[in-house]
Design a protein around this motif. Structure first.
Motif: not given
Length: 396
Positions: A241-264
């Motif tokens: 999946f070649h479209s880049p994504l830089y993002a934080h997913c919020m869950g129930t905690n104050p910290s991000p549930r998941l952080t994603i960075s994309s690299h070629r």
């Protein structure tokens, strides 16, 4: 180089982003500074960074902006000036992966409210993203969460290392500690000496070696400042999946549930580098179990995305920082004097590197013009360190 005795203004030991940033800044200020690194430039903690330059998202997500977090609030603008060539360190040649990153929530009420309050507390630097403007990873009618765009930066960390090291490559040297030693006399670091007779003294020594600061301090028989390690186990997934994504997913905690960075990757495929709670809670898990957890997490959050053929790997990262009560995460950069002419520093996170440099600048001895401004020619035969290779090139 037998019996060569040299003197410079500042010796920096540690060639991650902290040491390289300091080298650029101090030379620009007129100091005769040189840097030594035992491994590759940026190895370990710097090269493992996801490259996100944020303005205090974790404080907002936690529900409060403290006095200590004011320093981080100014960091995106500081980095932006440096990227324009107008700041204290010129990094205009650095590749910027993205001029923003995203914050999103799932449909759960708690998560949606967390995102809402985060957007209010980040002082106008967050915009709600309309359906027509969603990045490809969220371009599906099945996405029912909330999506925000943060006006912060994502840098290509290998490019940052190249940029910081290129301008002063004649001042950067590789050191083998089996052939060299730091020597202390009284309450000062007297010199850096090699077994072949080469000796360099300095008005200022700076330890900026991350986890290596601990052994450097032991070498000069000092125990303070004390250091802590807070490990992570990050997950990497290589996919189609070649479209880049830089993002934080919020869950129930104050910290991000998941952080994603994309690299070629060099083979043309894409890699998502996964952090956040997944990486924190993954410490102590075996690699296969964490990968299984990450796979379920990713496919739960993006059931509509076709990742194609996937390859998975994990990376353990030791975050080295000044020791805190109960080993909590520091909220600011750190620089302190360990003895008369020795400073020890940790940026604690990539974002705060310029703030760390400000603190170092306030502690340094005045410039001694007797030290000259040119890097010593006697050092030019020493070996030079390479730039560290990112994990998405080494783990697959």
């Amino acid at each position: 180089m037998t019996d060569s005795r040299l003197r410079v203004d500042t010796i920096i030991i540690g060639g991650g982003v902290a040491g390289l940033w300091l080298l650029n800044r101090l030379v620009a200020e007129g100091r005769n500074a040189i840097l030594f690194e035992q491994n590759d430039l940026g190895s370990s903690q710097t090269i493992a960074s996801q490259g996100m330059i944020h303005g205090g998202i974790k404080y907002a997500l936690g529900g409060a902006l403290t006095g200590e977090s004011e320093a981080i609030a100014a960091m995106p603008e500081h980095w932006a000036r440096c990227l324009e060539g107008k700041g204290d360190v010129d990094i205009s040649a650095c590749n910027v992966l993205s001029r923003h990153f995203y914050l999103w929530s799932t449909r759960s009420l708690t998560s949606r409210l967390s995102s809402f309050f985060a957007s209010k507390m980040l002082r106008g630097r967050v915009d709600s993203v309309k359906a027509d403007d969603r990045p490809p990873a969220f371009d599906s009618s099945k996405f029912k969460g909330s999506l925000y765009r943060l006006a912060d930066l994502v840098l290509d960390v290998p490019s940052l290392l190249h940029t910081l090291s290129a301008r002063h490559s004649d001042r950067i040297f590789k050191i083998d500690w089996s052939e060299a030693q730091l020597q202390r006399e009284g309450n000062r670091v007297a010199a850096l000496r090699w077994n072949n007779g080469l000796s360099i003294s300095a008005d200022n020594f700076i330890f900026s070696a991350g986890a290596g600061n601990e052994s450097l301090l032991a070498q000069v028989e000092l125990q303070q400042p004390a250091m802590q390690r807070r490990p992570l186990q990050q997950v990497l997934v290589k996919h189609d999946f070649h479209s880049p994504l830089y993002a934080h997913c919020m869950g129930t905690n104050p910290s991000p549930r998941l952080t994603i960075s994309s690299h070629r990757c060099s083979d043309g495929r894409s890699c998502w580098y996964l952090g956040g709670d997944l990486a924190t809670e993954g410490v102590g898990m075996n690699s296969d179990a964490l990968i299984d957890k990450a796979r379920k997490e990713l496919f739960e959050l993006f059931p509509w995305v076709d990742f194609g053929r996937t390859e998975w790997a994990t990376l353990v990262v030791d975050r080295a920082e000044p020791k805190q009560s109960q080993l909590i995460k520091p909220d600011k950069a750190y620089a302190e004097r360990a003895c008369d002419n020795l400073l020890v520093c940790w940026p604690t996170k990539l974002t705060l590197t310029p703030d760390m440099a400000n603190q170092v600048g306030e502690l340094l001895a005045p410039i001694n013009t007797d030290n000259g401004i040119q890097a010593p020619t006697e050092l030019q035969s020493l070996p030079r360190p390479e730039i560290a290779t990112p994990c998405w090139e080494t783990l697959f």
